[in-house]
Design an enzyme around this catalytic site. Structure first.
Site, PDB file in Angstrom:
ATOM      1  N   ARG A 184      36.348  17.691  47.413  1.00 37.29           N
ATOM      2  CA  ARG A 184      36.954  16.942  49.014  1.00 37.29           C
ATOM      3  C   ARG A 184      38.542  16.126  48.037  1.00 37.29           C
ATOM      4  NH1 ARG A 184      33.500  13.107  51.272  1.00 37.29           N
ATOM      5  NH2 ARG A 184      32.007  13.925  50.867  1.00 37.29           N
TER       6      ARG A 184
ATOM      7  N   ASP B 112      22.535  26.938  46.911  1.00 34.42           N
ATOM      8  CA  ASP B 112      22.804  26.199  45.933  1.00 34.42           C
ATOM      9  C   ASP B 112      23.461  27.182  44.764  1.00 34.42           C
ATOM     10  OD1 ASP B 112      23.009  23.507  44.307  1.00 34.42           O
ATOM     11  OD2 ASP B 112      21.636  24.087  43.187  1.00 34.42           O
TER      12      ASP B 112
ATOM     13  N   ARG C  30      20.306  13.646  38.384  1.00 36.18           N
ATOM     14  CA  ARG C  30      20.189  14.439  36.516  1.00 36.18           C
ATOM     15  C   ARG C  30      20.757  13.265  35.789  1.00 36.18           C
ATOM     16  NH1 ARG C  30      24.326  17.439  37.826  1.00 36.18           N
ATOM     17  NH2 ARG C  30      25.040  16.986  39.636  1.00 36.18           N
TER      18      ARG C  30
ATOM     19  N   LYS D 214      18.702  23.582  37.592  1.00 35.53           N
ATOM     20  CA  LYS D 214      20.359  23.394  36.874  1.00 35.53           C
ATOM     21  C   LYS D 214      20.202  24.766  35.245  1.00 35.53           C
ATOM     22  CE  LYS D 214      22.045  21.557  40.511  1.00 35.53           C
ATOM     23  NZ  LYS D 214      23.041  22.353  41.426  1.00 35.53           N
TER      24      LYS D 214
ATOM     25  N   GLY E 149      30.066  21.988  62.324  1.00 34.47           N
ATOM     26  CA  GLY E 149      30.145  23.086  62.812  1.00 34.47           C
ATOM     27  C   GLY E 149      31.258  23.625  63.237  1.00 34.47           C
TER      28      GLY E 149
ATOM     29  N   TYR F  99      12.370  13.690  37.504  1.00 30.36           N
ATOM     30  CA  TYR F  99      12.707  13.396  38.465  1.00 30.36           C
ATOM     31  C   TYR F  99      13.575  15.029  38.629  1.00 30.36           C
ATOM     32  CZ  TYR F  99      17.310  14.598  40.936  1.00 30.36           C
ATOM     33  OH  TYR F  99      17.818  15.492  41.772  1.00 30.36           O
TER      34      TYR F  99
ATOM     35  N   SER G 256      29.100  18.636  44.072  1.00 34.79           N
ATOM     36  CA  SER G 256      27.406  18.128  44.541  1.00 34.79           C
ATOM     37  C   SER G 256      28.798  16.528  45.199  1.00 34.79           C
ATOM     38  CB  SER G 256      27.023  17.452  43.897  1.00 34.79           C
ATOM     39  OG  SER G 256      26.175  18.339  42.521  1.00 34.79           O
ATOM     40  N   ALA G 257      27.866  16.972  46.614  1.00 32.66           N
ATOM     41  CA  ALA G 257      28.359  15.805  47.925  1.00 32.66           C
ATOM     42  C   ALA G 257      29.433  16.424  48.849  1.00 32.66           C
ATOM     43  CB  ALA G 257      28.578  14.880  46.935  1.00 32.66           C
ATOM     44  N   CYS G 258      29.588  17.621  48.324  1.00 31.27           N
ATOM     45  CA  CYS G 258      31.279  17.952  49.124  1.00 31.27           C
ATOM     46  C   CYS G 258      30.026  18.715  50.418  1.00 31.27           C
ATOM     47  CB  CYS G 258      31.363  19.044  48.486  1.00 31.27           C
ATOM     48  SG  CYS G 258      32.635  17.853  47.486  1.00 31.27           S
ATOM     49  N   GLY G 259      28.552  18.988  50.808  1.00 31.69           N
ATOM     50  CA  GLY G 259      28.270  19.503  51.620  1.00 31.69           C
ATOM     51  C   GLY G 259      27.803  20.858  51.795  1.00 31.69           C
ATOM     52  N   LYS G 260      27.824  21.828  50.784  1.00 33.07           N
ATOM     53  CA  LYS G 260      26.438  22.871  50.750  1.00 33.07           C
ATOM     54  C   LYS G 260      26.210  23.804  51.282  1.00 33.07           C
ATOM     55  CE  LYS G 260      26.635  24.656  46.469  1.00 33.07           C
ATOM     56  NZ  LYS G 260      26.199  23.638  44.981  1.00 33.07           N
TER      57      LYS G 260
ATOM     58  N   HIS H 161      27.184  28.284  40.891  1.00 28.31           N
ATOM     59  CA  HIS H 161      26.439  27.133  41.595  1.00 28.31           C
ATOM     60  C   HIS H 161      27.598  26.972  43.411  1.00 28.31           C
ATOM     61  CE1 HIS H 161      26.297  22.171  42.051  1.00 28.31           C
ATOM     62  NE2 HIS H 161      25.204  22.788  42.465  1.00 28.31           N
TER      63      HIS H 161
ATOM     64  N   ARG I 235      14.818  13.050  48.554  1.00 32.43           N
ATOM     65  CA  ARG I 235      15.142  14.966  48.480  1.00 32.43           C
ATOM     66  C   ARG I 235      13.856  15.059  49.322  1.00 32.43           C
ATOM     67  NH1 ARG I 235      20.016  17.802  45.387  1.00 32.43           N
ATOM     68  NH2 ARG I 235      20.685  15.874  44.199  1.00 32.43           N
TER      69      ARG I 235
END
Ligand code: OXD
Ligand code: MN
Length: 583
Positions: free
Chosen positions: A400, A277, A69, A206, A495, A197, A248-252, A226, A369
């Site tokens: 984070r 998401d 993006r 989005k 987990g 993309y 983004s990049a926190c494991g959703k 989100h 992806r």
């Protein structure tokens, strides 16, 4: 396919502008989509993967300058700059329309224009909204087929209504200097040019489901967020739903598809995925907050996905999936960094170059992806297609943070919860370019996706709380990423995050204890059965360092200052309360 005059007039205007050789309506039939897959294979736009090992799967590479993006080229063109707010790039609508028209002019000569009617949310659900995307990319058509509900049923549902979002995408030259992703919320219009993309061209995601939908939600009294949505089933078979926002990049995606620790699994605990998401949330007939996932698929980051981190996501990609910018193995299957097993001796990398483990570059782009149908997911919720949505018991915000936020804490009330969401932040990791440990404020994880002034957005959240009253979900904050003095993660994550989710649900049901702290309610204990973690570590994980928090308050103040008069009193009050509590 339709006699809708508004649709036909708009299509006519866009055809005159882009001048495609042909206009093709996408009816969503298997025959039509199969023919398009064949055509795209014949031109090299997509590659058919090994159909024995990955049935129905295809492969695609984007241009090397077009892999993510582009926030600096994304605009919200409301009539005034103030409406878009300091959180968005803005240009006057007339100026932007003129600029974009010049770029689109004749851009589809020698190409075909595909007309994709699509529904965000189950077709006909009171939550759902319709869009029509015009595109010159078969890759976009095939991805939209996975990510949304497309075709004849959607255009029939629209009927003669003028209530649809007008989306135009042209690949043009994939020129990064002339790439624009532009939203005109007041016109329900999205224009995208010079990209191929996903996040820039799958305009239902989005662009519509967050930026345009957040704007619509404010006007119509609902929320577009989100957020993942998951259902937590207890041994009695009762399912409670949680909506959670993370940058983004926190494991959703991992949290949405969590597999509980063995001993909880044995007792009968389960997690069901509703969405990974995006959530659309509305107040239901009983006054509670209900959510749907407006999407129909997962557009997930491939690297790092394996049978340990997320077996459910991996299983989702085993059929009818499109892989973008991953490594292509010689046997027609795929590879990415962090996949199970050893790297193959040889493959073709995401740029199309021969690759070996000695190449010294990643085989897959870090933002490569998979586009996988949600129905492939082994833990997809039985409520996934429920038009009425699922009732939300808890809203969870997260980020984070190495030192600041404890493992979990609860807001005192809705207003405090909105403040916690508004002060959400994440620290940059070594995985991204730039300095490590820099705090990025990302309210509700919506900073790149809020289609209007975030000051007004906070006010809208506060307003929703007033409407919900005592039926409002409880609000929590989690942080899986706290580090010890050696820089190691203190909490196992994955987990085991189930233990925290269980505490959250117990709190919602008045079953778990908590103590007051300057920042909110902290657990008196979290279940650590079978976990190799000391009491001291747990104590530290649930501690609040006042000095570190005072520093954070300074940063919060600076961040909020940009919203000026738009910052609601409720947020100012909570900031003052936090500061007083810390003193
Ligand atoms: C996404 C993102 O692609 O948040 O979902 O960046
Ligand atoms: Mn996202």
């Amino acid at each position: 396919m339709t006699t809708n005059k508004t649709v036909l007039a708009w299509l006519d205007e866009m055809v005159k502008l882009c001048q495609p050789d042909d206009v093709i309506w996408i009816d969503g039939s298997k025959e039509q989509l199969d023919a398009l897959r064949e055509e795209a294979c014949s031109t090299g736009e997509i590659i058919k993967l090994n159909q024995d090992k990955l049935p129905g799967c295809y492969y695609h590479r984007t241009a090397v300058n077009d892999v993510a993006r582009v926030e600096d080229r994304t605009f919200i063109c409301t009539p005034t700059k103030e409406e878009a707010g300091p959180n968005n790039n803005w240009m006057a609508p007339d100026e932007m329309y003129a600029k974009m028209r010049a770029l689109y002019n004749g851009s589809m000569k020698g190409r075909k224009m595909y007309v994709i009617p699509y529904s965000m949310g189950p077709v006909g659900s009171p939550f759902s909204k319709i869009g029509i995307e015009l595109t010159d990319s078969i890759y976009v058509v095939l991805n939209m087929d996975i990510m949304t509900r497309i075709g004849k049923a959607v255009i029939d549902q629209l009927g003669d209504s003028t209530d649809f979002v007008k989306c135009l995408h042209a690949k043009k030259d994939i020129d990064a200097e002339e790439r624009y992703i532009v939203h005109f919320p007041q016109d329900s219009t999205i224009w995208s040019v010079n990209s191929g993309y996903g996040g820039n061209v799958l305009l239902g995601k989005k662009c519509f489901a967050l930026r345009i939908a957040s704007y619509l939600g404010r006007n119509e009294g609902w929320l577009a967020e989100h957020m993942l949505i998951l259902g937590l089933e207890n041994p009695k078979g009762e399912v409670k739903y949680i909506a959670a926002a993370f940058p983004s990049a926190c494991g959703k995606t991992n949290l949405a598809m969590l597999i509980p620790p063995e001993y909880l699994k044995k007792q009968g605990y389960k997690v069901w995925t509703v969405g990974d998401d995006i959530a659309w949330l509305r107040i239901g007939p009983d006054g509670r907050l209900y959510a749907i996932n407006p999407e129909a698929g997962f557009f997930g980051v491939a690297p790092g996905t394996n049978s340990k981190t997320n077996p459910n996501a991996l299983a989702s990609t085993m059929k009818d999936t499109i892989f973008t910018n991953v490594g292509l193995k010689d046997d027609g299957t795929v590879y990415w960094e962090g996949m199970d097993g050893d790297a193959p001796d040889h493959l073709t990398d995401w740029k199309g170059n021969p690759w070996t483990p000695a190449s010294g570059v990643p085989a897959a782009h870090p933002n490569s992806r998979f586009t996988a149908p949600a129905k492939n997911c082994p833990c997809i919720s039985s409520e996934f297609e429920n038009s009425a949505g699922v009732p939300i018991s808890a809203i969870v915000f997260g980020g984070r943070r190495a030192k600041t936020a404890p493992l979990v804490y609860q807001a005192r009330d809705w207003q405090h919860g909105v403040f916690i969401g508004a002060t959400m932040a994440s620290e940059t990791t070594a995985a991204a370019i730039g300095e490590v440990g820099v705090v990025r404020r990302d309210p509700m994880a919506m900073k790149p996706f809020c289609g209007y002034n975030m000051g007004d957005y906070f006010a809208h959240w506060l307003e929703m709380g007033k409407k919900l009253g005592d039926k409002a979900p409880k609000i929590f904050h989690v942080n899986w990423f706290r580090l010890d003095s050696n820089g190691k993660f203190m909490w196992p994550g994955f987990g085991d995050n189930m233990r925290v989710l269980n505490w959250i649900i117990d709190r919602c049901e008045g079953k778990a204890d908590a103590v007051e702290s300057p920042i909110g309610y902290l657990p008196t204990s979290i279940d650590t059965t079978d976990l190799d973690i000391s009491e001291d570590v747990m104590k530290e994980l649930l501690s609040v360092d006042k000095a570190v928090w005072m520093e954070d308050v300074k940063d919060q103040k600076e961040f909020f200052a940009q919203f000026g008069d738009k910052l609601p009193q409720g947020i100012k009050d909570e900031l003052a309360k936090l500061e007083a509590n810390l003193k």
